[in-house]
Design a protein around this motif. Structure first.
Motif, mmCIF file in Angstrom:
data_model
loop_
_atom_site.group_PDB
_atom_site.id
_atom_site.type_symbol
_atom_site.label_atom_id
_atom_site.label_comp_id
_atom_site.label_asym_id
_atom_site.label_seq_id
_atom_site.Cartn_x
_atom_site.Cartn_y
_atom_site.Cartn_z
ATOM 1 N N ASP A 5 0.841 -1.215 0.000
ATOM 2 C CA ASP A 5 0.000 0.000 0.000
ATOM 3 C C ASP A 5 0.869 1.254 0.000
ATOM 4 N N HIS A 6 1.952 1.220 0.787
ATOM 5 C CA HIS A 6 2.856 2.360 0.876
ATOM 6 C C HIS A 6 3.483 2.664 -0.473
ATOM 7 N N ILE A 7 3.905 1.589 -1.141
ATOM 8 C CA ILE A 7 4.548 1.757 -2.449
ATOM 9 C C ILE A 7 3.545 2.343 -3.449
ATOM 10 N N ILE A 8 2.341 1.759 -3.470
ATOM 11 C CA ILE A 8 1.302 2.221 -4.397
ATOM 12 C C ILE A 8 0.942 3.680 -4.111
ATOM 13 N N ARG A 22 0.117 -3.082 -12.645
ATOM 14 C CA ARG A 22 1.070 -2.413 -11.742
ATOM 15 C C ARG A 22 0.819 -2.826 -10.295
ATOM 16 N N GLN A 23 -0.441 -2.753 -9.890
ATOM 17 C CA GLN A 23 -0.810 -3.150 -8.527
ATOM 18 C C GLN A 23 -0.397 -4.607 -8.267
ATOM 19 N N ALA A 24 -0.709 -5.475 -9.220
ATOM 20 C CA ALA A 24 -0.438 -6.906 -9.040
ATOM 21 C C ALA A 24 1.059 -7.184 -8.977
ATOM 22 N N VAL A 25 1.842 -6.543 -9.850
ATOM 23 C CA VAL A 25 3.285 -6.790 -9.862
ATOM 24 C C VAL A 25 3.918 -6.303 -8.550
ATOM 25 N N VAL A 26 3.491 -5.126 -8.093
ATOM 26 C CA VAL A 26 4.021 -4.608 -6.821
ATOM 27 C C VAL A 26 3.667 -5.572 -5.676
ATOM 28 N N ASP A 27 2.409 -6.015 -5.641
ATOM 29 C CA ASP A 27 1.975 -6.954 -4.599
ATOM 30 C C ASP A 27 2.800 -8.243 -4.648
ATOM 31 N N ASN A 68 13.195 3.049 -8.672
ATOM 32 C CA ASN A 68 13.996 2.490 -7.579
ATOM 33 C C ASN A 68 13.155 1.717 -6.549
ATOM 34 N N ILE A 69 12.033 1.183 -6.998
ATOM 35 C CA ILE A 69 11.159 0.415 -6.105
ATOM 36 C C ILE A 69 11.630 -1.030 -6.042
#
Ligand SMILES: [Zn+2]
Ligand SMILES: [Zn+2]
Ligand SMILES: [Zn+2]
Length: 145
Positions: A5-8, A22-27, A68-69
């Motif tokens: 959540d913080h990253i998003i 994007r949401q799915a890859v970050v998760d 840089n994530i």
């Protein structure tokens, strides 16, 4: 808020659109215990019925790298793996049988060796990489290596 959540939120605050992919890859990268390769990400996304071809996943990874994530890791198999940019310095153990990768932290890391290098070679170490290759427990059990 959870870690992803913080990253998003930070991406959204920076004005970036948050697509389903994007949401799915970050998760996925945030909550995976191991660094993930692009083909593996693609497979999980398709299992989740999220439409993302090779190019979409590639572009998403490039985007997250540029912000840089995530960090790209390369090992002997030549495949790129991705993990959330770590806060703490660590190393990896790589199973040469199943290509599973895990993070490992070493107490005191290589401090002693870096100090020795500084003295002996008159060389100030600013960074190092170190990977451990071997056979994981699961593979040893399965094939009795
Ligand atoms: Zn293995
Ligand atoms: Zn790692
Ligand atoms: Zn180290």
């Amino acid at each position: 808020m959870t870690k992803s959540d913080h990253i998003i939120k930070s991406l959204r605050d920076d004005g970036f659109r948050i697509t389903t992919v994007r949401q799915a890859v970050v998760d996925l990268i945030t909550y995976s215990a191991n660094p993930l390769s692009s083909p593996k990400l693609q497979k999980i996304l398709s299992d989740k019925k999220i439409k993302a071809n090779k190019t979409t996943v590639y572009r998403e990874l490039e985007f997250l790298l540029s912000q840089n994530i995530i960090k790209e890791l390369k090992f002997d198999d030549g495949v790129s793996y991705y993990e959330i940019t770590p806060k703490d310095h660590h190393h990896h153990i790589v199973c040469t049988h199943c290509n599973n990768i895990e993070h490992v932290e070493l107490p005191h890391d290589l401090d002693v060796h870096e100090q020795k290098i500084a003295r002996k070679n008159n060389f100030q170490v600013t960074a190092h990489t170190l990977e451990f290759y071997g056979i994981c427990g699961r593979c040893r059990t399965a094939s009795r290596i």
